[in-house]
Design a protein around this motif. Structure first.
Motif, PDB file in Angstrom:
ATOM      1  N   GLU A   2     -25.912 106.610  83.931  1.00  0.00           N
ATOM      2  CA  GLU A   2     -25.705 106.610  85.391  1.00  0.00           C
ATOM      3  C   GLU A   2     -25.838 105.204  85.969  1.00  0.00           C
ATOM      4  O   GLU A   2     -24.978 104.744  86.734  1.00  0.00           O
ATOM      5  N   ASP A   3     -26.896 104.499  85.606  1.00  0.00           N
ATOM      6  CA  ASP A   3     -27.106 103.141  86.136  1.00  0.00           C
ATOM      7  C   ASP A   3     -25.979 102.200  85.729  1.00  0.00           C
ATOM      8  O   ASP A   3     -25.482 101.411  86.543  1.00  0.00           O
ATOM      9  N   ASN A   4     -25.575 102.270  84.470  1.00  0.00           N
ATOM     10  CA  ASN A   4     -24.510 101.382  83.990  1.00  0.00           C
ATOM     11  C   ASN A   4     -23.163 101.688  84.650  1.00  0.00           C
ATOM     12  O   ASN A   4     -22.384 100.783  84.948  1.00  0.00           O
ATOM     13  N   PHE A   5     -22.919 102.992  84.885  1.00  0.00           N
ATOM     14  CA  PHE A   5     -21.659 103.366  85.487  1.00  0.00           C
ATOM     15  C   PHE A   5     -21.556 102.840  86.921  1.00  0.00           C
ATOM     16  O   PHE A   5     -20.538 102.252  87.316  1.00  0.00           O
ATOM     17  N   TYR A   6     -22.636 103.044  87.676  1.00  0.00           N
ATOM     18  CA  TYR A   6     -22.598 102.573  89.066  1.00  0.00           C
ATOM     19  C   TYR A   6     -22.605 101.050  89.131  1.00  0.00           C
ATOM     20  O   TYR A   6     -22.035 100.455  90.035  1.00  0.00           O
ATOM     21  N   GLU A   7     -23.223 100.428  88.158  1.00  0.00           N
ATOM     22  CA  GLU A   7     -23.180  98.971  88.092  1.00  0.00           C
ATOM     23  C   GLU A   7     -21.737  98.494  87.838  1.00  0.00           C
ATOM     24  O   GLU A   7     -21.271  97.500  88.424  1.00  0.00           O
ATOM     25  N   ALA A   8     -21.031  99.240  86.984  1.00  0.00           N
ATOM     26  CA  ALA A   8     -19.629  98.905  86.695  1.00  0.00           C
ATOM     27  C   ALA A   8     -18.773  99.019  87.961  1.00  0.00           C
ATOM     28  O   ALA A   8     -17.927  98.163  88.247  1.00  0.00           O
ATOM     29  N   LEU A   9     -18.997 100.100  88.715  1.00  0.00           N
ATOM     30  CA  LEU A   9     -18.240 100.270  89.960  1.00  0.00           C
ATOM     31  C   LEU A   9     -18.541  99.140  90.945  1.00  0.00           C
ATOM     32  O   LEU A   9     -17.633  98.629  91.620  1.00  0.00           O
ATOM     33  N   GLN A  16     -19.567  96.050  90.236  1.00  0.00           N
ATOM     34  CA  GLN A  16     -18.991  94.786  89.765  1.00  0.00           C
ATOM     35  C   GLN A  16     -17.465  94.772  89.932  1.00  0.00           C
ATOM     36  O   GLN A  16     -16.873  93.749  90.266  1.00  0.00           O
ATOM     37  N   LYS A  17     -16.839  95.922  89.726  1.00  0.00           N
ATOM     38  CA  LYS A  17     -15.386  95.995  89.939  1.00  0.00           C
ATOM     39  C   LYS A  17     -15.061  95.769  91.416  1.00  0.00           C
ATOM     40  O   LYS A  17     -14.079  95.105  91.762  1.00  0.00           O
ATOM     41  N   GLY A  18     -15.906  96.306  92.283  1.00  0.00           N
ATOM     42  CA  GLY A  18     -15.701  96.161  93.725  1.00  0.00           C
ATOM     43  C   GLY A  18     -15.711  94.720  94.192  1.00  0.00           C
ATOM     44  O   GLY A  18     -15.033  94.365  95.151  1.00  0.00           O
ATOM     45  N   ILE A  19     -16.457  93.877  93.482  1.00  0.00           N
ATOM     46  CA  ILE A  19     -16.503  92.449  93.847  1.00  0.00           C
ATOM     47  C   ILE A  19     -15.645  91.615  92.880  1.00  0.00           C
ATOM     48  O   ILE A  19     -15.800  90.410  92.786  1.00  0.00           O
ATOM     49  N   GLU A  20     -14.783  92.322  92.143  1.00  0.00           N
ATOM     50  CA  GLU A  20     -13.805  91.705  91.242  1.00  0.00           C
ATOM     51  C   GLU A  20     -14.446  90.924  90.105  1.00  0.00           C
ATOM     52  O   GLU A  20     -13.864  89.969  89.582  1.00  0.00           O
ATOM     53  N   ASN A  21     -15.616  91.359  89.721  1.00  0.00           N
ATOM     54  CA  ASN A  21     -16.290  90.756  88.557  1.00  0.00           C
ATOM     55  C   ASN A  21     -16.016  91.681  87.368  1.00  0.00           C
ATOM     56  O   ASN A  21     -16.886  92.437  86.928  1.00  0.00           O
ATOM     57  N   TYR A  22     -14.771  91.596  86.879  1.00  0.00           N
ATOM     58  CA  TYR A  22     -14.306  92.598  85.925  1.00  0.00           C
ATOM     59  C   TYR A  22     -14.988  92.489  84.560  1.00  0.00           C
ATOM     60  O   TYR A  22     -15.216  93.504  83.894  1.00  0.00           O
ATOM     61  N   ASP A  23     -15.332  91.291  84.124  1.00  0.00           N
ATOM     62  CA  ASP A  23     -16.000  91.149  82.824  1.00  0.00           C
ATOM     63  C   ASP A  23     -17.321  91.895  82.806  1.00  0.00           C
ATOM     64  O   ASP A  23     -17.645  92.597  81.835  1.00  0.00           O
ATOM     65  N   LYS A  24     -18.106  91.745  83.880  1.00  0.00           N
ATOM     66  CA  LYS A  24     -19.401  92.437  83.937  1.00  0.00           C
ATOM     67  C   LYS A  24     -19.210  93.940  84.062  1.00  0.00           C
ATOM     68  O   LYS A  24     -19.996  94.728  83.523  1.00  0.00           O
ATOM     69  N   ALA A  25     -18.157  94.329  84.802  1.00  0.00           N
ATOM     70  CA  ALA A  25     -17.874  95.761  84.920  1.00  0.00           C
ATOM     71  C   ALA A  25     -17.564  96.345  83.545  1.00  0.00           C
ATOM     72  O   ALA A  25     -18.057  97.422  83.183  1.00  0.00           O
ATOM     73  N   ILE A  26     -16.749  95.627  82.777  1.00  0.00           N
ATOM     74  CA  ILE A  26     -16.388  96.102  81.436  1.00  0.00           C
ATOM     75  C   ILE A  26     -17.620  96.152  80.535  1.00  0.00           C
ATOM     76  O   ILE A  26     -17.805  97.096  79.752  1.00  0.00           O
ATOM     77  N   GLU A  27     -18.495  95.157  80.672  1.00  0.00           N
ATOM     78  CA  GLU A  27     -19.733  95.128  79.878  1.00  0.00           C
ATOM     79  C   GLU A  27     -20.564  96.377  80.146  1.00  0.00           C
ATOM     80  O   GLU A  27     -21.083  97.022  79.220  1.00  0.00           O
ATOM     81  N   SER A  28     -20.685  96.737  81.421  1.00  0.00           N
ATOM     82  CA  SER A  28     -21.461  97.941  81.772  1.00  0.00           C
ATOM     83  C   SER A  28     -20.770  99.199  81.270  1.00  0.00           C
ATOM     84  O   SER A  28     -21.427 100.144  80.812  1.00  0.00           O
ATOM     85  N   LEU A  29     -19.447  99.232  81.345  1.00  0.00           N
ATOM     86  CA  LEU A  29     -18.720 100.414  80.881  1.00  0.00           C
ATOM     87  C   LEU A  29     -18.822 100.582  79.372  1.00  0.00           C
ATOM     88  O   LEU A  29     -18.832 101.711  78.861  1.00  0.00           O
ATOM     89  N   ARG A  30     -18.914  99.478  78.641  1.00  0.00           N
ATOM     90  CA  ARG A  30     -19.083  99.578  77.189  1.00  0.00           C
ATOM     91  C   ARG A  30     -20.435 100.220  76.850  1.00  0.00           C
ATOM     92  O   ARG A  30     -20.555 100.956  75.869  1.00  0.00           O
ATOM     93  N   LYS A  31     -21.410  99.937  77.674  1.00  0.00           N
ATOM     94  CA  LYS A  31     -22.719 100.586  77.486  1.00  0.00           C
ATOM     95  C   LYS A  31     -22.614 102.084  77.758  1.00  0.00           C
ATOM     96  O   LYS A  31     -23.210 102.907  77.066  1.00  0.00           O
ATOM     97  N   CYS A  32     -21.790 102.429  78.795  1.00  0.00           N
ATOM     98  CA  CYS A  32     -21.557 103.848  79.077  1.00  0.00           C
ATOM     99  C   CYS A  32     -20.857 104.524  77.903  1.00  0.00           C
ATOM    100  O   CYS A  32     -21.151 105.669  77.548  1.00  0.00           O
ATOM    101  N   GLU A  33     -19.900 103.800  77.316  1.00  0.00           N
ATOM    102  CA  GLU A  33     -19.156 104.334  76.181  1.00  0.00           C
ATOM    103  C   GLU A  33     -20.080 104.624  75.014  1.00  0.00           C
ATOM    104  O   GLU A  33     -19.968 105.656  74.340  1.00  0.00           O
TER     105      GLU A  33
END
Length: 450
Positions: free
Chosen positions: A38-45, A47-64
């Motif tokens: 849950e924390d990683n997913f919302y962190e990804a959202l 980071q995507k919202g502020i166009e920090n896509y690398d960090k968003a992807i990093e958090s999503l990989r943790k979700c994966e």
């Protein structure tokens, strides 16, 4: 999209566990089952919202890692990679979602977005064909893709299907016109239009399209057949008269051609270019059949407010080129009633008068024009020429000498001025000035030959 799965925190041993057991457990030994999704997913959202896509992807990989079977993770990865223009990674993640959840429309849309960004229209087609199953609106996209990949037969079938079901659009009609430039698709389209006429006999547009196609392929008899059907189905149709006009002209039936023309020309439904074509055809007909000239004059009146083409002037030029200066003058006069400042037409009219030896008319109009256009040398020239012919030699000489000062870099006009000045002084008996101007004219002529 599937709704986001919310994973709660579970404290082992806090429910239904005897107090004695709890008492034996130290706080730091309490195990919390929180895989961090849950924390990683919302962190990804975030980071995507502020166009920090690398960090968003990093958090999503943790979700994966925490939940490898959750399609929402791959969908979000696809969106982030697409934003970075990493098309392969984006496509692969969207595709993974469709395999896990084939009914996830937005994942298919994601794959389509990737193909579109890369202009890979062939790859996009099966994806959009799948999207059509979700929403029929995607058939519009499919039409464009067929056009881009030159699958014109499929595009034409789809255009006709959409036209029949939802009505025509400008975009589809442009596509269709493009396809039908190729003769191999025209037979199918003619059959389609014939079927549409049977289904919807009151739809004027199908008749018009078919008449146009037959005319373009020189099938005049078939075009006329459809025009007559249109007239029977919709007696008030102005478009039927366009083809009937041509039919009557070809049969040398001037009376019925005039009737058709007088319906078409005032019509607001008919394109102006078509009206011009009809008038031109009638002009040629009237030239060979002078009794219809009054009908031609009436037809011209329909174009009085035409800003693109000055019809009376063009007809005047037509007769002028044919050296029929009497008729040319008539139409130039008609044009000049509302366009007095048209210098070109004024000169053509003056020359038409000269050609028909109407020198009094030349003299009168040229002198009036000198008052309105005091720096236009051509009008002084015509005034001088006319007065020479009328034996008003002194007046001619004065006008020509005044006008010669305004001649700039126009050798032909300068030659004519000198010739007319020679004529004027010859009439006045001044042989010295006569020779002066004739000699000057000859010098200019010889210089021009070099």
């Amino acid at each position: 999209m599937k709704k986001l799965q919310i994973y709660g925190l579970l404290l082992l041993g806090t429910i239904g566990t005897p107090n004695a057991v709890l008492a034996q457990t130290e706080p730091h030994e309490v195990v919390v089952l929180d895989n961090g999704f849950e924390d990683n997913f919302y962190e990804a959202l975030k980071q995507k919202g502020i166009e920090n896509y690398d960090k968003a992807i990093e958090s999503l990989r943790k979700c994966e890692t925490a939940n490898p079977d959750d399609p929402i993770v791959y969908f979000e990865l696809g969106k982030n990679y697409l934003a970075q223009k990493k098309y392969k990674e984006a496509y692969d993640n969207f595709e993974k979602v469709t395999k896990m959840d084939p009914k996830n429309r937005w994942a298919w849309v994601g794959m389509y977005d990737v193909c579109y960004e890369q202009h890979d229209y062939n790859k996009a087609i099966p994806i959009v064909e799948k999207l059509v199953e979700f929403k029929e609106d995607y058939k519009e996209d499919l039409t464009s893709l067929y056009m881009n990949t030159q699958q014109f037969d499929k595009a034409l079938d789809l255009i006709n299907e959409l036209n029949e079901k939802f009505g025509k659009t400008d975009k589809r009609e442009l596509y269709k016109a493009d396809i039908l430039k190729d003769a191999k698709y025209q037979a199918a389209e003619k059959n389609n239009l014939l079927n549409q006429i049977k289904k919807n006999p009151k739809d004027e547009s199908n008749y018009i399209a078919l008449i146009y196609m037959y005319s373009q392929s020189n099938q005049e008899e078939k075009a006329m057949e459809i025009a007559k059907k249109l007239e029977q189905a919709i007696p008030t149709s102005d478009w039927a008269q366009v083809s009937l006009f041509k039919f009557h002209l070809n049969n040398n039936d001037g009376d019925n051609a005039v009737k058709a023309m007088n319906i078409v020309l005032p019509s607001k439904k008919i394109d102006q270019k078509i009206k011009h074509r009809i008038l031109n055809e009638f002009l040629i007909f009237a030239k060979n059949n002078p009794k219809y000239e009054p009908d031609l004059d009436k037809a011209i009146a329909y174009f009085d407010n035409d800003k693109e083409i000055k019809v009376a002037k063009e007809i005047g030029k037509f007769y002028y080129a044919k050296t029929n200066f009497t008729k040319a003058a008539k139409y130039f006069e008609m044009h000049l009633k509302n366009n007095e400042d048209d210098v070109e037409t004024q000169q053509l009219l003056l020359q038409s008068y000269v050609e028909t030896q109407q020198f009094e008319a030349v003299e009168k109009r040229a002198e009036e024009l000198i008052q309105f256009f005091p720096t236009q040398p051509q009008f002084y020239y015509y005034a001088g020429l006319a007065n020479n012919q009328l034996k008003n030699f002194k007046k001619a000489a004065n006008q020509l000498e005044a006008g010669l000062d305004f001649v700039i870099e126009d050798t032909a006009l300068e030659i004519n001025f000198n010739i007319q000045l020679g004529e004027a002084y010859n009439g006045l008996g001044d042989m010295k000035k006569k020779e002066k101007y004739f000699t000057k004219a000859n010098e200019l002529i010889n210089k021009q030959k070099k």
